[in-house]
Motif scaffolding. Structure first.
Motif, short mmCIF file in Angstrom:
data_model
loop_
_atom_site.label_atom_id
_atom_site.label_comp_id
_atom_site.label_asym_id
_atom_site.label_seq_id
_atom_site.Cartn_x
_atom_site.Cartn_y
_atom_site.Cartn_z
N GLY A 26 0.79 -1.23 0.00
CA GLY A 26 0.00 0.00 0.00
C GLY A 26 0.82 1.27 0.00
O GLY A 26 0.46 2.27 -0.64
N LYS A 27 1.96 1.26 0.71
CA LYS A 27 2.78 2.48 0.80
C LYS A 27 3.38 2.88 -0.54
O LYS A 27 3.81 4.03 -0.71
CB LYS A 27 3.88 2.28 1.83
CG LYS A 27 4.82 1.12 1.52
CD LYS A 27 5.83 0.94 2.65
CE LYS A 27 6.74 -0.26 2.39
NZ LYS A 27 7.70 -0.45 3.51
N TYR A 28 3.41 1.94 -1.49
CA TYR A 28 3.97 2.25 -2.80
C TYR A 28 2.92 2.73 -3.80
O TYR A 28 3.25 3.06 -4.94
CB TYR A 28 4.66 1.01 -3.39
CG TYR A 28 5.73 0.42 -2.49
CD1 TYR A 28 6.92 1.10 -2.26
CD2 TYR A 28 5.54 -0.81 -1.88
CE1 TYR A 28 7.90 0.57 -1.43
CE2 TYR A 28 6.51 -1.36 -1.05
CZ TYR A 28 7.68 -0.66 -0.83
OH TYR A 28 8.64 -1.19 -0.01
N LEU A 29 1.66 2.75 -3.39
CA LEU A 29 0.56 3.07 -4.31
C LEU A 29 0.14 4.53 -4.24
O LEU A 29 -0.89 4.90 -4.81
CB LEU A 29 -0.65 2.17 -4.02
CG LEU A 29 -0.39 0.66 -4.13
CD1 LEU A 29 -1.66 -0.12 -3.77
CD2 LEU A 29 0.07 0.28 -5.53
N TRP A 30 0.91 5.36 -3.55
CA TRP A 30 0.55 6.78 -3.43
C TRP A 30 0.46 7.47 -4.78
O TRP A 30 -0.24 8.47 -4.94
CB TRP A 30 1.59 7.50 -2.57
CG TRP A 30 2.99 7.40 -3.12
CD1 TRP A 30 3.92 6.46 -2.81
CD2 TRP A 30 3.59 8.26 -4.09
NE1 TRP A 30 5.08 6.67 -3.52
CE2 TRP A 30 4.91 7.77 -4.32
CE3 TRP A 30 3.17 9.39 -4.78
CZ2 TRP A 30 5.78 8.38 -5.22
CZ3 TRP A 30 4.04 9.99 -5.68
CH2 TRP A 30 5.33 9.49 -5.89
N ILE A 31 1.15 6.92 -5.77
CA ILE A 31 1.16 7.55 -7.09
C ILE A 31 -0.23 7.60 -7.72
O ILE A 31 -0.51 8.42 -8.60
CB ILE A 31 2.15 6.79 -8.02
CG1 ILE A 31 2.38 7.57 -9.31
CG2 ILE A 31 1.62 5.39 -8.33
CD1 ILE A 31 3.45 6.98 -10.19
N PHE A 32 -1.13 6.70 -7.26
CA PHE A 32 -2.47 6.65 -7.85
C PHE A 32 -3.44 7.61 -7.17
O PHE A 32 -4.58 7.75 -7.61
CB PHE A 32 -3.03 5.22 -7.77
CG PHE A 32 -2.30 4.25 -8.65
CD1 PHE A 32 -2.57 4.19 -10.00
CD2 PHE A 32 -1.33 3.41 -8.13
CE1 PHE A 32 -1.90 3.30 -10.82
CE2 PHE A 32 -0.65 2.52 -8.93
CZ PHE A 32 -0.93 2.47 -10.28
N GLU A 33 -3.01 8.27 -6.09
CA GLU A 33 -3.88 9.22 -5.43
C GLU A 33 -3.68 10.61 -6.00
O GLU A 33 -2.58 10.98 -6.44
CB GLU A 33 -3.61 9.25 -3.92
CG GLU A 33 -4.14 8.04 -3.18
CD GLU A 33 -4.08 8.21 -1.67
OE1 GLU A 33 -4.81 7.51 -0.98
OE2 GLU A 33 -3.28 9.06 -1.21
N ARG A 34 -4.74 11.38 -6.00
CA ARG A 34 -4.67 12.77 -6.45
C ARG A 34 -4.93 13.67 -5.25
O ARG A 34 -5.57 13.29 -4.28
CB ARG A 34 -5.71 13.04 -7.55
CG ARG A 34 -5.48 12.21 -8.80
CD ARG A 34 -4.17 12.59 -9.48
NE ARG A 34 -3.94 11.82 -10.70
CZ ARG A 34 -3.29 10.67 -10.74
NH1 ARG A 34 -2.83 10.14 -9.63
NH2 ARG A 34 -3.11 10.04 -11.88
N LYS A 35 -4.46 14.92 -5.33
CA LYS A 35 -4.64 15.84 -4.20
C LYS A 35 -6.11 16.08 -3.91
O LYS A 35 -6.53 16.19 -2.77
CB LYS A 35 -3.94 17.16 -4.50
CG LYS A 35 -2.41 17.04 -4.50
CD LYS A 35 -1.76 18.38 -4.72
CE LYS A 35 -0.23 18.26 -4.69
NZ LYS A 35 0.43 19.57 -4.92
N ALA A 36 -6.92 16.20 -4.97
CA ALA A 36 -8.35 16.42 -4.77
C ALA A 36 -9.03 15.08 -4.55
O ALA A 36 -9.52 14.45 -5.47
CB ALA A 36 -8.95 17.12 -5.98
N LYS A 37 -8.99 14.59 -3.31
CA LYS A 37 -9.54 13.28 -2.99
C LYS A 37 -11.01 13.39 -2.62
O LYS A 37 -11.48 14.43 -2.16
CB LYS A 37 -8.77 12.65 -1.83
CG LYS A 37 -7.30 12.37 -2.14
CD LYS A 37 -6.60 11.77 -0.97
CE LYS A 37 -6.45 12.76 0.16
NZ LYS A 37 -5.61 12.25 1.25
#
Length: 548
Positions: free
Chosen positions: A377-388
């Motif tokens: 999970g800690k490596y999947l931050w790339i799939f998050e956007r600032k506007a969550k």
């Protein structure tokens, strides 16, 4: 060989394959396909093809029955966007990969189509076993699979109408016109004529099964007439769709489903029999590449789309894992394409190989998705956007508040009471409309999303209330609360007394069992008022029960 001898061999092999698959905790479909492959090496039994075709016809008959037009309105915008987006991207990439592997354009396009769909049956069974169907990611996954099913049915209708004529513009236009007319006529019959007829027949349970089966086969045979130009399978779908609004459709579904399962076994055995063992050597390499694309590429596509839409990485990952397999509809589409001459047997063998691999691996992935996420999970931050989406609602820092998971019927009663007592209440719910309506008093998420726990200030809350009855999610919540220095009051919900005892042992301060509480409440009313019709019919009582 006699007919009975053929039946005995086929069903015997299928039974062995199904049992072995279950022992290995794999979908029984895989066992049936492998049984067909083994059977093809020993003997050729022509009856398999006919029985398999009947199985697909009954499958689509039930799909039509269980898929009333109103279902489209219940599919959320998230599922619609993710479903259509994933289908489009997967189709393009799958076609390009198949072309790079040396397939001609038409077979490559069919391979691309086949890779787009996930198995609703497998995913529903696995999520149901995990009790995750009502979770946020579970609802997204099922919605996406429903979108895929609608698209798959549309493709089947078009292919059925085109037949061997090919994808000429004139032919395609004529097929679309015929399809619209047939579907329109079906909807008219389902609303005006057939419900009354089948509701009358449904009064006799012994007859309803025979009449429904006869209706299915008669319509299938009529639709497959050269003057109409579609296949018997599409006739089965239209026959089912015509009965979707009948009050007796649940009776029909319950009686036809076992027969459908029996004949679908024949379809998968027939599919395995079409996979020539001599082709295995030539399809292993392309099959491995395509399987890797389905197992890795499709989930990445879904995660990307959900990330763009604002979902957090955990929900995106869990929903994405559910599409990492090839669907039964994929195999049905390619079987039809083979029959009308658009592809050769090698393409069907290739996708059958991919189905075996991806259904096997994805079963493990879905069953262990939570554990896998904790590791990566800690490596999947790339799939998050600032506007969550979690930015919907509250943005303040909460302290000395009450966290209320789930603004359902119980939650809507508890929130105003807690506020009346002077507590600030933060609602956590996975329905965006609820979150938007509550404004700064709510945040988007669910109780299973432990990445959210810090954002909602569980460590500084005075109480945490979960109105969600999912055992695993509540145990996870209690485990987190036990580690806090100042543990808040914890109130959770259970489905029954047995689960309640487990939750108490794991640290819950109070466990709400709605059915038990409802029974105790009714018992108290009976003690004070007896069976007073005037009391039970009073506006006050009706208002109370409508809220509970």
């Amino acid at each position: 060989m006699t007919v009975f001898g053929s039946l005995a061999i086929i069903l015997g092999m299928a039974a062995v394959g199904g049992v072995l698959a279950r022992l290995l905790k794999l979908p029984s479909v895989i066992g049936y396909i492998v049984a067909g492959m083994a059977l093809s090496a020993v003997v050729k039994i022509p009856i398999i093809e006919l029985m398999g075709q009947l199985g697909v016809t009954l499958l689509l008959f039930l799909v039509g029955l269980e898929l009333p037009i109103a279902t489209l309105k219940k599919i959320g915008s998230t599922a619609m966007v993710v479903g259509i987006g994933q289908i489009a991207i997967t189709f393009v990439l799958g076609t390009l990969i198949a072309t790079a592997l040396g397939f001609a354009v038409t077979p490559a396009m069919y391979i691309g189509i086949a890779l787009t769909f996930g198995s609703t049956v497998i995913v529903v069974n696995l999520l149901s076993a995990k009790r995750d169907l009502q979770s946020l990611y579970g609802r997204i996954a099922i919605g996406v699979l429903l979108v895929q099913d609608f698209v798959a049915i549309g493709i089947l209708v078009v292919l059925s109408g085109l037949g061997q004529s090919g994808f000429m513009v004139g032919n395609l236009f004529w097929v679309i016109i015929k399809s619209v007319v047939l579907v329109g006529l079906t909807i008219w019959l389902s609303e005006k004529i057939l419900p009354r007829l089948f509701d009358f027949v449904g009064k006799t349970t012994e007859v309803i099964f025979v009449v429904a089966l006869a209706w299915c086969l008669v319509i299938a045979a009529s639709i497959s007439h050269p003057a109409v130009g579609f296949t018997v399978e599409i006739g089965g779908f239209l026959a089912g769709l015509a009965l979707a609004n009948a009050a007796s459709n649940l009776q029909i579904i319950s009686r036809v489903r076992p027969l459908r399962d029996f004949f679908m076994t024949w379809f998968f055995v027939a599919l395995g029999a079409n996979i020539a063992l001599s082709d295995i050597g030539s399809i292993i390499w392309p099959g491995t590449i395509l399987s890797a694309f389905v197992l890795i590429g499709k989930p990445l596509i879904v995660m990307f789309i959900l990330g763009v839409m604002g979902y957090k990485k955990r929900v995106a990952f869990l929903a994405a894992v559910t599409v990492a397999q090839v669907s039964e509809f994929s195999l049905v589409i390619l079987t039809l394409a083979l029959r009308i001459g658009h592809i050769d047997a090698k393409v069907l063998s290739l996708v059958g190989f991919v189905a075996i691999v991806t259904m096997s691996v994805s079963t493990y992935l879905i069953s262990n998705a939570q554990a896998i996420y904790r590791k990566i999970g800690k490596y999947l931050w790339i799939f998050e956007r600032k506007a969550k989406l979690t930015d919907l609602g509250t943005k303040k820092e909460w302290k000395n508040h009450v966290v209320l998971f789930g603004h359902n019927r119980t939650g809507t009663i508890l929130r105003p009471v807690l506020q009346k007592l002077g507590h600030e209440v933060l609602v956590v719910d996975f329905d965006p409309q609820i979150v938007e309506s509550l404004g700064p008093q709510a945040i988007y998420g669910d109780v299973a999303d432990y990445d959210l726990y810090d954002e909602i200030g569980l460590s500084s809350a005075v109480a945490v209330i979960s109105t969600v009855s999912d055992m695993g999610d509540n145990l996870q919540l209690l485990e987190f609360l036990k580690k806090l220095k100042n543990k808040p009051l914890s109130i959770v919900t259970a489905d029954d007394a047995r689960e309640g005892e487990i939750l108490y042992k794991r640290g819950a301060d109070y466990v709400l069992v709605p059915h038990t509480v409802g029974g105790e409440y009714l018992a108290g009313i009976l003690e004070h008022h007896g069976l007073s019709a005037d009391y039970f019919r009073s506006p006050k009582m009706r208002r109370i029960f409508s809220m509970s």
